[in-house]
Design an enzyme around this catalytic site. Structure first.
Site, PDB file in Angstrom:
ATOM      1  N   HIS A 295      -6.060  -6.831  11.369  1.00  0.00           N
ATOM      2  CA  HIS A 295      -7.292  -5.854  10.532  1.00  0.00           C
ATOM      3  C   HIS A 295      -7.860  -6.716   9.899  1.00  0.00           C
ATOM      4  O   HIS A 295      -7.611  -7.830   9.430  1.00  0.00           O
ATOM      5  CB  HIS A 295      -6.404  -4.993   9.461  1.00  0.00           C
ATOM      6  CG  HIS A 295      -5.329  -4.328   9.982  1.00  0.00           C
ATOM      7  ND1 HIS A 295      -5.951  -3.158   9.774  1.00  0.00           N
ATOM      8  CD2 HIS A 295      -3.882  -3.890   9.904  1.00  0.00           C
ATOM      9  CE1 HIS A 295      -4.718  -2.154  10.055  1.00  0.00           C
ATOM     10  NE2 HIS A 295      -3.719  -2.712   9.989  1.00  0.00           N
ATOM     11  N   HIS A 338       0.089  -6.107   0.525  1.00  0.00           N
ATOM     12  CA  HIS A 338      -0.237  -7.089  -0.304  1.00  0.00           C
ATOM     13  C   HIS A 338      -1.208  -7.471  -1.678  1.00  0.00           C
ATOM     14  O   HIS A 338      -0.481  -6.230  -2.521  1.00  0.00           O
ATOM     15  CB  HIS A 338      -2.046  -7.385   0.317  1.00  0.00           C
ATOM     16  CG  HIS A 338      -3.077  -5.998   0.162  1.00  0.00           C
ATOM     17  ND1 HIS A 338      -4.646  -5.692  -0.757  1.00  0.00           N
ATOM     18  CD2 HIS A 338      -2.821  -4.496  -0.059  1.00  0.00           C
ATOM     19  CE1 HIS A 338      -4.843  -4.681  -0.496  1.00  0.00           C
ATOM     20  NE2 HIS A 338      -3.688  -3.918  -0.795  1.00  0.00           N
ATOM     21  N   GLU A 344      -7.173  -1.466  -7.350  1.00  0.00           N
ATOM     22  CA  GLU A 344      -7.572  -0.096  -6.390  1.00  0.00           C
ATOM     23  C   GLU A 344      -7.309   0.954  -7.136  1.00  0.00           C
ATOM     24  O   GLU A 344      -6.034   1.169  -7.492  1.00  0.00           O
ATOM     25  CB  GLU A 344      -7.598  -0.098  -4.880  1.00  0.00           C
ATOM     26  CG  GLU A 344      -7.481  -1.866  -4.780  1.00  0.00           C
ATOM     27  CD  GLU A 344      -6.507  -1.939  -3.016  1.00  0.00           C
ATOM     28  OE1 GLU A 344      -5.370  -1.246  -2.604  1.00  0.00           O
ATOM     29  OE2 GLU A 344      -6.447  -3.394  -2.705  1.00  0.00           O
ATOM     30  N   HIS A 368      -3.621   0.604  -7.808  1.00  0.00           N
ATOM     31  CA  HIS A 368      -2.689  -0.743  -7.337  1.00  0.00           C
ATOM     32  C   HIS A 368      -3.823  -1.319  -8.469  1.00  0.00           C
ATOM     33  O   HIS A 368      -4.635  -1.982  -7.860  1.00  0.00           O
ATOM     34  CB  HIS A 368      -2.671  -0.560  -6.085  1.00  0.00           C
ATOM     35  CG  HIS A 368      -2.004   0.264  -5.545  1.00  0.00           C
ATOM     36  ND1 HIS A 368      -2.370   0.901  -4.461  1.00  0.00           N
ATOM     37  CD2 HIS A 368      -0.689   1.017  -5.683  1.00  0.00           C
ATOM     38  CE1 HIS A 368      -1.263   1.572  -4.232  1.00  0.00           C
ATOM     39  NE2 HIS A 368      -0.750   1.893  -4.843  1.00  0.00           N
ATOM     40  N   HIS A 374       1.611  -4.182  -3.603  1.00  0.00           N
ATOM     41  CA  HIS A 374       1.691  -2.550  -2.711  1.00  0.00           C
ATOM     42  C   HIS A 374       2.048  -2.911  -1.206  1.00  0.00           C
ATOM     43  O   HIS A 374       1.195  -3.860  -0.668  1.00  0.00           O
ATOM     44  CB  HIS A 374       0.461  -2.180  -3.453  1.00  0.00           C
ATOM     45  CG  HIS A 374      -0.653  -1.830  -2.753  1.00  0.00           C
ATOM     46  ND1 HIS A 374      -1.459  -3.205  -4.483  1.00  0.00           N
ATOM     47  CD2 HIS A 374      -1.723  -1.491  -2.728  1.00  0.00           C
ATOM     48  CE1 HIS A 374      -2.828  -3.002  -3.553  1.00  0.00           C
ATOM     49  NE2 HIS A 374      -3.210  -2.237  -2.293  1.00  0.00           N
TER      50      HIS A 374
END
Ligand SMILES: [Fe+2]
Length: 437
Positions: A295, A338, A344, A368, A374
């Site tokens: 990603h 991560h 976030e 988060h 998470h």
């Protein structure tokens, strides 16, 4: 007034609109006498001396100058909080909230102002830093009531129900899947734009105290992609018939204030400049992703960014996770596990989010915070680890994130208002130690 729109071709560009022919002065900003007996008024969304690329200002030509308003008095609001001081202490756990129900008007009448429920806060509005994430629940229009936010601009992310937004510069009609940005210091009202069940509306709101949202730089991506400037739409000039008094509500220094005005604040007949409300349809976002393996970082999903004084470290980013193809080979396709310096706050407009197929509901939210680990829940991990990696379309999904360099503090409403998902941690409980040396 009609909700017609013009292209907002790039934030630095100048735009103009007039509801009555000849109302816009030609060749100068403040002539000795403005046509049709209008007053000229300047709204500056940046310091006068801000660099040209960051300079925001609009000239208004209006029936009455906005200085004409009675004295302001405090207006109580139990659920609207500002700055980190408005939050409560909370453990460094991942947090998630169920959708907060929208009450019926007969049970609890809520317009845009009354319906604001602050979820998380950071920063300090007086220091022009940080942001707040609110939910807003609406079941009635604002009528002859207008709202001005002097603390920050407001990014609306409608989740349920269409909205009609009346601004000083004209009308914006927005629906779930679209977003609207309302500049700091510009009066507006937000009304559910439907009848019956369609009058129940829910939206997420990012209140940004920092630098105004702008398009992110594209670097090696080049001159096209992500959110394209031509897809940001500004209203055309429109003014309201003057039918008497108005209640003006202003958010100023973290508090609400109210005043009576003799007439509507939506009396601008013509305008020109680049400090403008706009709307944006997220289906026009050109999504970029891997066509080989792994990603890219989720920063490739940034729609708008509010930079801080540290390069590359945003006061706030608005990031979307729209429908897209997943084609990467030999790759765990959901987001990785991560933890991150940035904090976030997420919401879900519709559909499913691929890291949390269940439990994260449209209208709900998650937090988060900085350095809180998470990632995919056990169900998503098992499914993605065993999946055949054919090209796959993630459809019917629109999640988004307000991401900030400043740690969020949840509010008392978020922690004890009844929507907190106290079983969130259980979604990772099924992850096993799979180590087989
Ligand atoms: Fe994350």
């Amino acid at each position: 007034m009609n909700a017609t729109l013009t292209y907002l071709a790039g934030f630095g560009n100048q735009h103009q609109s007039e509801a009555v022919p000849g109302a816009l002065p030609a060749g100068r900003n403040s002539p000795q006498r403005v046509a049709h007996g209008l007053y000229a008024e300047l709204v500056s969304g940046s310091a006068f001396t801000a660099p040209r690329h960051a300079n925001l200002r609009t000239w208004l030509y209006r029936r009455r100058p906005s200085v004409q308003v009675g004295g302001y008095t405090p207006l109580a609001h139990a659920w609207l909080k500002t700055g980190s001081a408005g939050g409560v202490n909370a453990p460094p756990d991942p947090m998630r909230w169920h959708p907060v129900p929208i009450p019926d008007e007969t049970t609890l009448p809520l317009d845009f102002i009354d319906g604001l429920r602050t979820m998380v806060v950071n920063g300090d509005a007086d220091a022009q830093t940080g942001m707040a994430a609110h939910l807003v629940l609406m079941n009635r229009p604002m009528g002859r009531r207008a709202f001005t936010n002097a603390d920050g601009e407001m990014l609306l992310v409608p989740q349920q129900g269409r909205l009609r937004i009346t601004t000083e510069l004209g009308l914006l009609d927005v629906a779930p899947g679209e977003v609207a940005l309302l500049p700091r210091g510009m009066p507006f009202k937000v009304d559910p734009h439907g009848d019956g069940p369609a009058r129940l509306a829910r939206a997420y709101v990012c209140e940004n105290y920092g630098a105004p949202f702008r398009l992110p730089e594209l670097g090696p991506i080049g001159s096209n992609g992500l959110a394209n400037p031509r897809d940001f739409l500004a209203p055309t000039a429109a003014f309201e018939a003057d039918a008497g008094g108005y209640e003006l509500v202003k958010k100023y220094g973290g508090e609400l204030w109210r005043a009576d005005a003799a007439s509507t604040p939506f009396n601008v007949v013509a305008w020109h400049g680049n400090l403008v409300p706009f709307k944006y349809d997220t289906t026009t976002f050109m999504t970029i992703g891997s066509i080989s393996f792994d990603h890219p970082d989720p920063s490739i999903f940034t729609v708008l960014t509010s930079p801080s004084d540290t390069p590359g470290t945003a006061n706030c980013d608005f990031v979307i996770f729209p429908p897209r193809w997943l084609v990467a080979e030999d790759t765990f396709r959901p987001p990785w596990y991560h933890r991150n310096l940035m904090s976030e706050f997420m919401g879900l407009v519709h559909g499913q989010y691929d890291a949390k197929p269940e439990g994260f509901k449209p209208g709900g939210a998650s937090l988060h915070n900085s350095m809180v680990p998470h990632g995919p829940d056990a169900e998503a991990f098992d499914k993605a680890s065993a999946a055949t990696l054919a090209p796959h379309k993630l459809d019917d999904t629109l999640a988004f994130m307000f991401e900030s360099r400043w740690r969020f503090r949840p509010t008392a409403f978020a922690m004890s208002g009844g929507a907190l998902d106290t079983g969130y941690a259980a979604c990772w409980a099924g992850l096993q130690d799979r180590f087989r040396p």
